[in-house]
Design an enzyme around this catalytic site. Structure first.
Site, PDB file in Angstrom:
ATOM      1  N   TYR A  90       2.075  -3.920   8.749  1.00 33.69           N
ATOM      2  CA  TYR A  90       2.610  -2.841   9.710  1.00 33.69           C
ATOM      3  C   TYR A  90       4.085  -3.189   8.667  1.00 33.69           C
ATOM      4  O   TYR A  90       5.096  -3.926   8.647  1.00 33.69           O
ATOM      5  CB  TYR A  90       3.095  -3.007  10.419  1.00 33.69           C
ATOM      6  CG  TYR A  90       3.899  -1.717  11.120  1.00 33.69           C
ATOM      7  CD1 TYR A  90       2.925  -0.796  11.736  1.00 33.69           C
ATOM      8  CD2 TYR A  90       4.692  -2.153  12.244  1.00 33.69           C
ATOM      9  CE1 TYR A  90       3.925   0.621  11.788  1.00 33.69           C
ATOM     10  CE2 TYR A  90       5.150  -0.474  12.125  1.00 33.69           C
ATOM     11  CZ  TYR A  90       4.624   0.473  12.339  1.00 33.69           C
ATOM     12  OH  TYR A  90       5.649   1.801  13.193  1.00 33.69           O
TER      13      TYR A  90
ATOM     14  N   ASP B 186       8.393  -7.091   2.663  1.00 31.38           N
ATOM     15  CA  ASP B 186       8.710  -6.587   3.770  1.00 31.38           C
ATOM     16  C   ASP B 186       9.348  -7.851   4.887  1.00 31.38           C
ATOM     17  O   ASP B 186       8.256  -8.038   5.911  1.00 31.38           O
ATOM     18  CB  ASP B 186       7.811  -6.084   4.435  1.00 31.38           C
ATOM     19  CG  ASP B 186       8.503  -5.334   5.609  1.00 31.38           C
ATOM     20  OD1 ASP B 186       9.571  -5.608   6.432  1.00 31.38           O
ATOM     21  OD2 ASP B 186       7.228  -4.170   5.908  1.00 31.38           O
TER      22      ASP B 186
ATOM     23  N   LYS C 138      15.611  -4.727  12.166  1.00 33.14           N
ATOM     24  CA  LYS C 138      15.393  -5.057  13.130  1.00 33.14           C
ATOM     25  C   LYS C 138      17.289  -6.193  13.461  1.00 33.14           C
ATOM     26  O   LYS C 138      17.463  -5.758  13.362  1.00 33.14           O
ATOM     27  CB  LYS C 138      13.990  -6.309  13.131  1.00 33.14           C
ATOM     28  CG  LYS C 138      13.501  -5.246  13.068  1.00 33.14           C
ATOM     29  CD  LYS C 138      11.985  -5.603  13.872  1.00 33.14           C
ATOM     30  CE  LYS C 138      10.346  -4.945  14.130  1.00 33.14           C
ATOM     31  NZ  LYS C 138       9.280  -4.857  13.875  1.00 33.14           N
TER      32      LYS C 138
HETATM   33  C1  LIG Z   1       9.086  -3.079  12.737  1.00 29.19           C
HETATM   34  C2  LIG Z   1       8.609  -3.236  11.217  1.00 29.19           C
HETATM   35  C3  LIG Z   1       8.647  -2.164  10.185  1.00 29.19           C
HETATM   36  C4  LIG Z   1       9.080  -0.911  11.169  1.00 29.19           C
HETATM   37  O1  LIG Z   1      10.609  -0.540  11.550  1.00 29.19           O
HETATM   38  P1  LIG Z   1      11.162   0.098  12.484  1.00 29.19           P
HETATM   39  O2  LIG Z   1      12.559  -0.288  12.475  1.00 29.19           O
HETATM   40  O3  LIG Z   1      10.461   0.430  14.059  1.00 29.19           O
HETATM   41  O4  LIG Z   1      11.194   2.104  11.818  1.00 29.19           O
HETATM   42  C5  LIG Z   1       8.472  -2.392   9.171  1.00 29.19           C
HETATM   43  N1  LIG Z   1       8.311  -3.785   8.894  1.00 29.19           N
HETATM   44  C6  LIG Z   1       8.276  -4.604   9.079  1.00 29.19           C
HETATM   45  C7  LIG Z   1       7.185  -6.032   9.224  1.00 29.19           C
HETATM   46  C8  LIG Z   1       8.212  -4.889  10.793  1.00 29.19           C
HETATM   47  O5  LIG Z   1       7.945  -5.619  11.433  1.00 29.19           O
END
Ligand SMILES: *Cc1c(COP(=O)(O)O)cnc(C)c1O
Length: 432
Positions: free
Chosen positions: A146, A241, A269
């Site tokens: 994701y 990511d 995060k």
């Molecule tokens: C949470 C997450 C996102 C999205 O971040 P948001 O702040 O919710 O938009 C993208 N990539 C990874 C790997 C994530 O865990």
């Protein structure tokens, strides 16, 4: 001891009238596990309290940011102090450079970065930059990973997309989705095949280097190294990511552990210490493609927000100072918890596969192994749902989906972990 949820129920009824599904983000609705999602009134350390004053041991940590626990005093003080000087400027401030220097020190692959307000923005902007830099249009991602909810990245995605069992999202045109190639995680054959077929046309390979959004799935030995090699030889960019893994699996993220330098990195995060914040960064030569230096447009009213910067600086400073102790203790506690609960399940004759990587972990209710999304999807989600509800009733709040990793924080004590294992043992014994 039955929980009472009177106030949560009243709040839920109002929320149902005001918000689609009663929530501001889908997985919060507990659709996959059933039962009533409590409304949270406050949190401190490793605990949450709901609107009816029930207490829960928190294993979702606001989906990742709360690695130091909730209301960590240095973070609260830094935010309060910053707020005295206004909560937003819309102009450059000193704190941006201070946080960026902490990031650059932790991530040698990042020379320059741009702050955004979410992980979604980081990933969506990084692929725009990669497309412009390479002059190519295809994006390779992996099933179950994701990267936020930008159109191009909602193809065979993890997190809520996996939870609700949909291949992508309505509202994303085929023409847009068609430029995103989703391949199985941990399998090099399809990557080699697609690079042979579309050589010179793939802008980037985007991956969660340790996946957390199909539940926790670590990369096979040599897998990330091979992606680095394949992308470099084709002139495609490798994007890690690390929105979830950055500052979590190690201070310098998964790229520190696997000693790999991606071309671009997405963060979020933990970076903002729980405030809305993300960033993407990499070599200066690539990052200078962004406006106003280059032709790639990207902007944000609240980007580099002083409160988010203050919370991020306080969080990263504490993590950097105590990294030796914090990450080894998270790993030790993570393993104890993962193994303890798995052992209790097996004693009760329940099939379980435990994937744990530092403070990220998932109990998959399947005999496993789970190395990709197909493996994760083989889990018995009905058993997970019953487990989730029973644990919540025991005062333990796990992420409300089989396809979300649980997180430990530095505030979780060995006693909290023992309590959790004991609770799981009772839950499984009743079931068995
Ligand atoms: C949470 C997450 C996102 C999205 O971040 P948001 O702040 O919710 O938009 C993208 N990539 C990874 C790997 C994530 O865990």
């Amino acid at each position: 001891m039955a929980r009472e949820l009177y106030r949560s129920e009243a709040l839920r009824q109002r929320a149902e009238r005001l918000f689609p599904g009663g929530v501001s983000s889908p997985v919060r609705a507990f659709v996959a596990v059933g039962g009533q999602p409590p409304f949270v009134a406050k949190a401190k350390g490793a605990f949450l309290w709901d609107a009816d004053a029930n207490r829960y041991l928190d294993y979702f940590g606001s989906w990742g940011p709360m690695i130091l626990g909730h209301a960590f005093p240095p973070v609260v003080e830094a935010v309060a102090r910053a707020a005295q000087n206004s909560v937003s400027f819309g102009a450059s401030c000193e704190a941006e450079g201070t946080l960026a220097e902490l990031v650059v020190k932790a991530f040698p692959s990042i020379e320059k970065m741009r702050f955004v307000s979410s992980g979604t923005e980081a990933a969506m902007s990084a692929i725009r930059l990669a497309r412009a830099h390479t002059g190519r249009k295809y994006v390779v991602k992996f099933e179950g990973c994701y990267h936020g909810h930008a159109d191009a990245l909602l193809v065979k995605a993890g997190s809520g997309v996996a939870t609700f069992g949909v291949p992508g999202s309505a509202g994303v045109p085929e023409e847009v989705a068609g430029l995103t190639l989703a391949l199985p995680f941990n399998d090099l054959g399809p990557v080699e095949e697609v690079f042979a077929r579309l050589s010179g046309q793939i802008a980037c390979v985007l991956i969660e280097p340790v996946a957390g959004n199909m539940g926790c799935v670590a990369p096979r030995p040599g897998y990330l190294e091979a992606l680095r090699r394949i992308t470099a030889s084709d002139g495609s960019l490798l994007i890690f990511d690390e929105v979830m893994t950055g500052f979590r699996v190690a201070f310098g993220g998964a790229q520190e552990i696997f000693a790999i330098q991606p071309d671009l990195t997405c963060l979020g995060k933990i970076l903002g210490g729980g405030l809305p914040c993300g960033a993407f960064g990499g070599r200066a030569e690539i990052m200078d493609g962004l406006a106003p230096r280059g032709p790639v447009y990207q902007a944000g009213t609240l980007s580099g927000n002083p409160l988010a910067m203050a919370a991020g600086i306080a969080t990263l400073t504490h993590l950097a100072e105590h990294r030796g102790k914090i990450y080894s203790s998270l790993e030790r506690n993570g393993r104890t918890l993962a193994d303890g609960v798995a052992h209790a399940a097996r004693e009760a004759g329940i099939a379980i596969t435990t994937n744990q990587f530092g403070s990220m972990l998932t109990w998959f209710f399947t005999s496993g192994p789970v190395n990709d999304f197909a493996g994760a999807a083989a889990s018995d989600t009905a058993t997970f749902a019953r487990f989730h509800q029973a644990m919540l009733n025991a005062g333990i709040w796990l992420p409300p989906s089989q396809f979300e990793a649980a997180f430990l924080s530095a505030a979780h004590t060995p006693a909290d972990i023992d309590f959790t294992i004991e609770a799981a043992r009772e839950v499984f014994a009743k079931k068995g």
